[in-house]
Design an enzyme around this catalytic site. Structure first.
Site, PDB file in Angstrom:
ATOM      1  N   GLU A   1       7.841   2.269  -6.206  1.00 27.48           N
ATOM      2  CA  GLU A   1       7.876   1.946  -4.778  1.00 27.48           C
ATOM      3  C   GLU A   1       7.979   3.209  -3.935  1.00 27.48           C
ATOM      4  O   GLU A   1       8.445   4.244  -4.396  1.00 27.48           O
ATOM      5  CB  GLU A   1       9.129   1.099  -4.507  1.00 27.48           C
ATOM      6  CG  GLU A   1       8.950  -0.290  -4.008  1.00 27.48           C
ATOM      7  CD  GLU A   1       8.205  -0.528  -2.721  1.00 27.48           C
ATOM      8  OE1 GLU A   1       7.319   0.246  -2.320  1.00 27.48           O
ATOM      9  OE2 GLU A   1       8.508  -1.551  -2.105  1.00 27.48           O
ATOM     10  N   ASP A   2       7.566   3.093  -2.676  1.00 28.31           N
ATOM     11  CA  ASP A   2       7.732   4.203  -1.739  1.00 28.31           C
ATOM     12  C   ASP A   2       9.181   4.318  -1.272  1.00 28.31           C
ATOM     13  O   ASP A   2       9.754   5.398  -1.233  1.00 28.31           O
ATOM     14  CB  ASP A   2       6.802   4.033  -0.525  1.00 28.31           C
ATOM     15  CG  ASP A   2       6.840   2.626   0.083  1.00 28.31           C
ATOM     16  OD1 ASP A   2       7.635   1.781  -0.393  1.00 28.31           O
ATOM     17  OD2 ASP A   2       6.085   2.372   1.029  1.00 28.31           O
TER      18      ASP A   2
ATOM     19  N   ASP B   1       3.696   3.512   6.678  1.00 23.58           N
ATOM     20  CA  ASP B   1       2.931   3.340   7.912  1.00 23.58           C
ATOM     21  C   ASP B   1       3.765   2.834   9.082  1.00 23.58           C
ATOM     22  O   ASP B   1       4.848   2.281   8.913  1.00 23.58           O
ATOM     23  CB  ASP B   1       1.820   2.317   7.690  1.00 23.58           C
ATOM     24  CG  ASP B   1       2.377   0.895   7.585  1.00 23.58           C
ATOM     25  OD1 ASP B   1       3.269   0.675   6.754  1.00 23.58           O
ATOM     26  OD2 ASP B   1       1.942   0.023   8.347  1.00 23.58           O
TER      27      ASP B   1
ATOM     28  N   LYS C   1       0.824  -1.198   0.000  1.00 23.01           N
ATOM     29  CA  LYS C   1       0.000   0.000   0.000  1.00 23.01           C
ATOM     30  C   LYS C   1       0.867   1.261   0.000  1.00 23.01           C
ATOM     31  O   LYS C   1       0.432   2.313  -0.412  1.00 23.01           O
ATOM     32  CB  LYS C   1      -0.878   0.033   1.260  1.00 23.01           C
ATOM     33  CG  LYS C   1      -1.769  -1.162   1.439  1.00 23.01           C
ATOM     34  CD  LYS C   1      -2.416  -1.073   2.854  1.00 23.01           C
ATOM     35  CE  LYS C   1      -3.043  -2.383   3.194  1.00 23.01           C
ATOM     36  NZ  LYS C   1      -3.463  -2.415   4.599  1.00 23.01           N
ATOM     37  N   GLY C   2       2.093   1.111   0.512  1.00 23.24           N
ATOM     38  CA  GLY C   2       2.937   2.275   0.759  1.00 23.24           C
ATOM     39  C   GLY C   2       3.183   3.159  -0.448  1.00 23.24           C
ATOM     40  O   GLY C   2       3.335   4.363  -0.328  1.00 23.24           O
TER      41      GLY C   2
ATOM     42  N   LYS D   1      16.939   4.095   1.191  1.00 20.76           N
ATOM     43  CA  LYS D   1      17.670   3.952   2.457  1.00 20.76           C
ATOM     44  C   LYS D   1      18.828   3.001   2.187  1.00 20.76           C
ATOM     45  O   LYS D   1      18.789   1.824   2.531  1.00 20.76           O
ATOM     46  CB  LYS D   1      16.712   3.329   3.475  1.00 20.76           C
ATOM     47  CG  LYS D   1      16.805   3.844   4.881  1.00 20.76           C
ATOM     48  CD  LYS D   1      16.036   2.910   5.802  1.00 20.76           C
ATOM     49  CE  LYS D   1      14.727   3.475   6.259  1.00 20.76           C
ATOM     50  NZ  LYS D   1      14.069   2.601   7.261  1.00 20.76           N
TER      51      LYS D   1
ATOM     52  N   ASP E   1      14.685  -0.394   0.925  1.00 24.26           N
ATOM     53  CA  ASP E   1      15.382  -0.566   2.197  1.00 24.26           C
ATOM     54  C   ASP E   1      16.451  -1.647   2.004  1.00 24.26           C
ATOM     55  O   ASP E   1      17.542  -1.356   1.523  1.00 24.26           O
ATOM     56  CB  ASP E   1      14.325  -0.950   3.237  1.00 24.26           C
ATOM     57  CG  ASP E   1      14.846  -0.979   4.651  1.00 24.26           C
ATOM     58  OD1 ASP E   1      15.879  -0.361   4.917  1.00 24.26           O
ATOM     59  OD2 ASP E   1      14.210  -1.618   5.512  1.00 24.26           O
TER      60      ASP E   1
ATOM     61  N   ARG F   1      -0.137   6.848   7.336  1.00 29.27           N
ATOM     62  CA  ARG F   1       0.080   6.893   5.878  1.00 29.27           C
ATOM     63  C   ARG F   1      -0.349   8.236   5.296  1.00 29.27           C
ATOM     64  O   ARG F   1       0.133   8.657   4.261  1.00 29.27           O
ATOM     65  CB  ARG F   1      -0.731   5.784   5.179  1.00 29.27           C
ATOM     66  CG  ARG F   1      -0.258   4.377   5.471  1.00 29.27           C
ATOM     67  CD  ARG F   1      -0.954   3.398   4.537  1.00 29.27           C
ATOM     68  NE  ARG F   1      -0.848   2.016   4.966  1.00 29.27           N
ATOM     69  CZ  ARG F   1       0.194   1.210   4.717  1.00 29.27           C
ATOM     70  NH1 ARG F   1       1.208   1.651   4.027  1.00 29.27           N
ATOM     71  NH2 ARG F   1       0.196  -0.033   5.157  1.00 29.27           N
TER      72      ARG F   1
ATOM     73  N   PHE G   1      13.495   4.785  10.941  1.00 24.98           N
ATOM     74  CA  PHE G   1      12.181   4.287  10.563  1.00 24.98           C
ATOM     75  C   PHE G   1      11.267   5.486  10.303  1.00 24.98           C
ATOM     76  O   PHE G   1      11.087   6.347  11.151  1.00 24.98           O
ATOM     77  CB  PHE G   1      11.588   3.397  11.662  1.00 24.98           C
ATOM     78  CG  PHE G   1      10.344   2.706  11.207  1.00 24.98           C
ATOM     79  CD1 PHE G   1      10.424   1.554  10.432  1.00 24.98           C
ATOM     80  CD2 PHE G   1       9.090   3.231  11.505  1.00 24.98           C
ATOM     81  CE1 PHE G   1       9.274   0.924   9.979  1.00 24.98           C
ATOM     82  CE2 PHE G   1       7.936   2.611  11.055  1.00 24.98           C
ATOM     83  CZ  PHE G   1       8.029   1.458  10.289  1.00 24.98           C
ATOM     84  N   VAL G   2      10.715   5.542   9.091  1.00 18.77           N
ATOM     85  CA  VAL G   2       9.930   6.712   8.703  1.00 18.77           C
ATOM     86  C   VAL G   2       8.469   6.351   8.426  1.00 18.77           C
ATOM     87  O   VAL G   2       8.153   5.224   8.053  1.00 18.77           O
ATOM     88  CB  VAL G   2      10.531   7.408   7.461  1.00 18.77           C
ATOM     89  CG1 VAL G   2      11.859   8.057   7.798  1.00 18.77           C
ATOM     90  CG2 VAL G   2      10.694   6.449   6.278  1.00 18.77           C
TER      91      VAL G   2
HETATM   92  P1  XMP Z   1      12.895  -3.937   1.347  1.00 17.36           P
HETATM   93  O1  XMP Z   1      12.581  -5.274   0.759  1.00 17.36           O
HETATM   94  O2  XMP Z   1      13.630  -3.029   0.418  1.00 17.36           O
HETATM   95  O3  XMP Z   1      11.457  -3.395   1.635  1.00 17.36           O
HETATM   96  O4  XMP Z   1      13.565  -4.050   2.692  1.00 17.36           O
HETATM   97  C1  XMP Z   1      11.078  -2.119   1.482  1.00 17.36           C
HETATM   98  C2  XMP Z   1       9.727  -2.000   2.132  1.00 17.36           C
HETATM   99  O5  XMP Z   1       9.861  -2.137   3.553  1.00 17.36           O
HETATM  100  C3  XMP Z   1       9.064  -1.202   4.204  1.00 17.36           C
HETATM  101  N1  XMP Z   1       9.903  -0.284   4.989  1.00 17.36           N
HETATM  102  C4  XMP Z   1       9.437   0.711   5.723  1.00 17.36           C
HETATM  103  N2  XMP Z   1       8.174   1.096   5.956  1.00 17.36           N
HETATM  104  N3  XMP Z   1       8.977   2.865   7.264  1.00 17.36           N
HETATM  105  C5  XMP Z   1       7.949   2.166   6.751  1.00 17.36           C
HETATM  106  O6  XMP Z   1       6.807   2.536   6.974  1.00 17.36           O
HETATM  107  C6  XMP Z   1      10.287   2.549   7.067  1.00 17.36           C
HETATM  108  O7  XMP Z   1      11.185   3.219   7.560  1.00 17.36           O
HETATM  109  C7  XMP Z   1      10.519   1.395   6.270  1.00 17.36           C
HETATM  110  N4  XMP Z   1      11.650   0.774   5.847  1.00 17.36           N
HETATM  111  C8  XMP Z   1      11.228  -0.242   5.051  1.00 17.36           C
HETATM  112  C9  XMP Z   1       8.351  -0.418   3.110  1.00 17.36           C
HETATM  113  O8  XMP Z   1       7.077  -0.967   2.934  1.00 17.36           O
HETATM  114  C10 XMP Z   1       9.164  -0.633   1.874  1.00 17.36           C
HETATM  115  O9  XMP Z   1       8.403  -0.611   0.708  1.00 17.36           O
HETATM  116 MG    MG Z   2       6.321  -0.805   0.352  1.00 17.28          MG
END
Ligand code: XMP
Ligand code: MG
Length: 184
Positions: free
Chosen positions: A98-99, A158, A42-43, A130, A102, A164, A151-152
């Site tokens: 993607e949002d 979310d 959803k992000g 990140k 990570d 969100r 963590f954002v």
């Molecule tokens: P990967 O597979 O790249 O995943 O580790 C990325 C997804 O992990 C979630 N994610 C976060 N969601 N705050 C969030 O709300 C964060 O700081 C965060 N870090 C990772 C997010 O859904 C992203 O698409």
């Molecule tokens: Mg995501």
């Protein structure tokens, strides 16, 4: 909700400019090509909505919904598909939106999955990056704003399904976190 925010990391103005710049680049790079944009739910929805309105060429849009398996298996990079796309991407150019990247595992998995379906190519666009937590080598073709290892929430992201709707990308006060399992 506002008093739970410790810090604004990326402002709504920066996010708007980010979508504008990426949309411009995408419009020029894919001119005359058949492009399908796939938003990751959803992000990714808030960025997706901003980005597509900055794209000036014809596009198709679709969405995929994924969830990662529990922490113990997360390093395998296997994600569960909750909702797949409806569009046939054979011979089309695909751009995954993607949002936040990570560890990179989610997009690494999705990219290979879409590549197996016979598209012309599959590229990646993310609002936020990140890089400090990356576990796989992932080429990001359209990279937005780089953020530190915090963590954002907000702008689609979310914590336990909340926040969100915040227009800026924020760091929450540590008192909010009661269950670390939800920080994913
Ligand atoms: P990967 O597979 O790249 O995943 O580790 C990325 C997804 O992990 C979630 N994610 C976060 N969601 N705050 C969030 O709300 C964060 O700081 C965060 N870090 C990772 C997010 O859904 C992203 O698409
Ligand atoms: Mg995501």
């Amino acid at each position: 909700m506002i008093n739970q925010i410790k810090e604004i990391l990326v402002t709504r103005e920066e996010l708007k400019n980010n979508a504008k710049e990426l949309g411009k680049r995408i419009s020029s790079d894919y001119e005359g090509k058949e492009l399908v944009l796939i938003g990751v739910l959803k992000g990714g929805v808030v960025f997706f909505a901003d980005l597509i309105r900055e794209i000036t060429i014809p596009i198709d849009v679709d969405f995929i919904s994924v969830s990662s398996y529990g922490n113990s298996t997360k390093s395998s990079g296997v994600v569960r598909i909750i909702k797949d796309i409806d569009i046939d991407i054979t011979n089309k150019h695909v751009l995954i939106v993607e949002d936040l990247v990570d560890t990179g595992l989610t997009l690494h998995y999705l990219k290979s999955m879409f590549e197996a379906r016979g598209p012309k190519d599959v590229k990646i666009c993310t609002a936020l990056d990140k890089p400090s937590r990356r576990k796989v080598d992932l080429e990001i073709d359209y990279k937005g704003i780089t953020i530190p290892d915090k963590f954002v929430v907000g702008y689609g992201l979310d914590y336990a399904e909340k926040y969100r709707n915040l227009p800026d990308v924020c760091v929450l006060d540590s008192s909010v976190y009661t269950d670390k399992e939800d920080m994913d």
